[in-house]
Design an enzyme around this catalytic site. Structure first.
Site, PDB file in Angstrom:
ATOM      1  CG  PHE A  27      36.053  44.002-131.963  1.00 17.22           C
ATOM      2  CD1 PHE A  27      35.458  44.379-130.755  1.00 17.22           C
ATOM      3  CD2 PHE A  27      37.388  44.355-132.168  1.00 17.22           C
ATOM      4  CE1 PHE A  27      36.173  45.076-129.786  1.00 17.22           C
ATOM      5  CE2 PHE A  27      38.098  45.054-131.216  1.00 17.22           C
ATOM      6  CZ  PHE A  27      37.486  45.419-130.021  1.00 17.22           C
TER       7      PHE A  27
ATOM      8  CB  CYS B  41      37.506  54.416-133.930  1.00 15.89           C
ATOM      9  SG  CYS B  41      35.955  55.083-134.482  1.00 15.89           S
TER      10      CYS B  41
END
Ligand code: NAD
Length: 502
Positions: free
Chosen positions: A154, A286
């Protein structure tokens, strides 16, 4: 263009929207308001079959399309995306919550990969060696794989698909993209754009869904390769289950990125960069920095600088010119907040508490303000696990070696950074850390498109990274041809020995 305000986000199969017989849907929220604005269809087995069949049907024609024509489609796609990226940014902010500038930034980084892909002939060409043995030539060609599945998370609804899709398509494959069900509309918008750029129907398909769609794709006999990006447990699952049925697979997992601050570092630079990398996109990156390892004696001064800067951040609706938006869903907000509770219970100091932030936005939004934790015990799950939210933890270390040891002892190895003015220390850091992407005096070292993106350990399962030369290697298979065109005067006659070169 598709009316994205329609209540149900469909699949995109064979060049158009595909209405599914599946009764299952998932809600899609506007996180800054906290209300459901759409539903997304969740694929059933039949939908997987239809999507893969459409891709398989389109593959032979696309694979045989000339390099010049494929390049033409990529150039057209690049121009359209560049011209219309603001439309896409609005869509991303409306479903993910990140601020508009950040949404535009992720599209820009995706565009870099599209631009790389326009030059694909250089990255897919083979080699030729003349006369390796008398009268014998060897050459290699790189061919597309067939249907490839791309499963995305997402947090980058445009950039992560763009890490893979342009590369796979340029190399002559056809694609089924399974975007995150939390923010699926960006993928539909990109599908429409590919069509406008002249990509033949069926070469790019979007299959919306959850675990059932993913399992259907990774088990489908016509899917040749799988690129996955998401959390580490699912990445490991995808890697193991794709590899055991013979598929080529790369599975990118989670992260816990540390920034090591040496005592000679410029602390204002460090504080600015830690704030940017810790709280940008509400920490849902990330490559976010989630741990600052402060080498004593700078920790107190650094914590004070971080606290002062956090006080200046404006949290709120990303369409209102704020610095930081909401988290993606209410559940994710609760999960991230629970790590703050946990850290406090384990003995960390909550220097700035984001659990009740003041916001420039609707009260129902999924808000969590920037949070700063100090003295986080390295035994706490708040330290060892990925939080994926706006929570920055400071851990004080007594030496360079202690810092490197902490970085290397974690299960992840995505990104890391060192801040110092000592070139020798930076060089040693680069050699000793077991991490895929390293920043020296900068915190989010996402490689440019002509290098490749990927971490180590629990952050990447498989041996091929994303984009760059490795991306093209992943999406092609090599054939090596050894050929002899005989001089009519030279025949070797019968010889059962293993061929040797002369
Ligand atoms: P996620 O693992 O929950 O979901 C990723 C994808 O997998 C989605 O498309 C989802 O529908 C699907 N999925 C979810 N559960 C599944 C299951 N049980 N079986 C099969 N498929 C399943 O991840 P997310 O919450 O969407 O994204 C955040 C995570 O992604 C973080 O851990 C982040 O670090 C990671 N991430 C990693 C990178 C990287 O390059 N290493 C890049 C971006 C995000």
């Amino acid at each position: 263009m598709i009316d994205l305000a329609t209540t149900t986000v469909p699949h995109w199969i064979g060049g158009g929207r595909h209405s599914s017989a599946s009764a299952r849907t998932a809600p899609v929220f506007d996180p800054a308001i906290g209300v459901q604005t759409k539903s997304v269809v969740l694929a059933d087995v039949d939908d997987v079959e239809v999507a893969v069949s459409a891709a398989a049907g389109a593959f032979p024609g696309w694979a045989k399309t000339s390099i010049a024509r494929r390049q033409g489609v990529l150039f057209a796609f690049r121009e359209l995306l560049n011209a219309r990226k603001h439309e896409l940014a609005e869509i991303i902010t409306g479903e993910h919550g990140k601020v508009i500038g950040d949404a535009t930034g992720e599209i820009q980084r995706g565009l870099e990969v599209v631009e790389l892909a326009t030059g694909f002939p250089h990255l897919t060409k083979g080699a030729f060696s003349e006369n390796v043995s008398t009268g014998v030539d060897v050459y290699s060609v790189r061919e597309p794989l067939g249907v490839v599945a791309i499963i995305s998370p997402f947090n980058f609804p445009a950039m992560v698909p763009l890490w893979f899709v342009p590369v796979a398509i340029a190399a002559g494959n056809s694609v089924v993209l399974k975007p995150s069900e939390k923010d699926p509309s960006a993928a539909l918008w990109l599908a429409e754009l590919w069509k406008e750029a002249g990509l033949p129907d069926g070469v790019f398909n979007v299959l919306n869904g959850d675990k059932s769609a993913v399992d259907g794709l990774i088990r489908h006999p016509k899917v040749e390769a799988v690129s996955f990006v998401g959390s580490t447990p699912i990445a490991q699952y995808i890697y193991e289950n794709s590899a055991k049925v013979g598929k080529r697979v790369q599975a990118f997992g989670g992260a816990k990125n540390h920034m090591l601050v040496l005592a000679d570092a410029d602390l204002d630079l460090v504080a600015d960069q830690a704030i940017n990398a810790g709280y940008g996109s509400a920490g849902e990156r990330c490559m976010a920095i989630s741990v600052v390892l402060a080498l004593e004696p700078v920790a107190d001064r650094l914590v004070a600088k971080l606290r002062e800067r956090i006080g200046r951040l404006r949290v709120g609706d990303g369409r209102r010119g704020t610095d930081m938006g909401p988290l993606v869903t209410a559940e994710h907000r609760e999960k991230v907040a629970s790590y703050i509770d946990l850290a406090a219970a384990d003995g960390a100091t909550v220097v700035v508490d984001g659990r009740n932030p003041s916001v420039d936005g609707e009260p129902g939004g999924f808000w969590l303000g920037p949070t700063l934790l100090d003295d986080v015990p390295v035994t706490s799950r708040a330290y060892t696990e990925e939080i994926f939210g706006p929570v920055l933890s400071v851990v004080r270390v007594g030496s360079f070696e202690e810092g490197v040891e902490l970085i290397n002892s974690g299960r992840f190895g995505n990104g890391t950074a060192i801040f110092t003015n000592d070139g020798g220390a930076a060089r040693r850091f680069q050699q000793e850390v077991e991490v895929g992407m390293i920043g020296i005096n900068l915190p989010i070292p996402v490689p440019v498109a002509y290098y490749s993106f990927g971490g180590a350990k629990g952050s990447l399962f498989g041996d091929a990274k994303a984009y760059g030369a490795q991306g093209f290697d992943f999406f092609t298979k090599e054939k090596t041809i050894t050929s002899r065109w005989l001089d009519p005067a030279r025949h070797g006659g019968i010889d059962l020995g293993f061929p040797q070169n002369d």
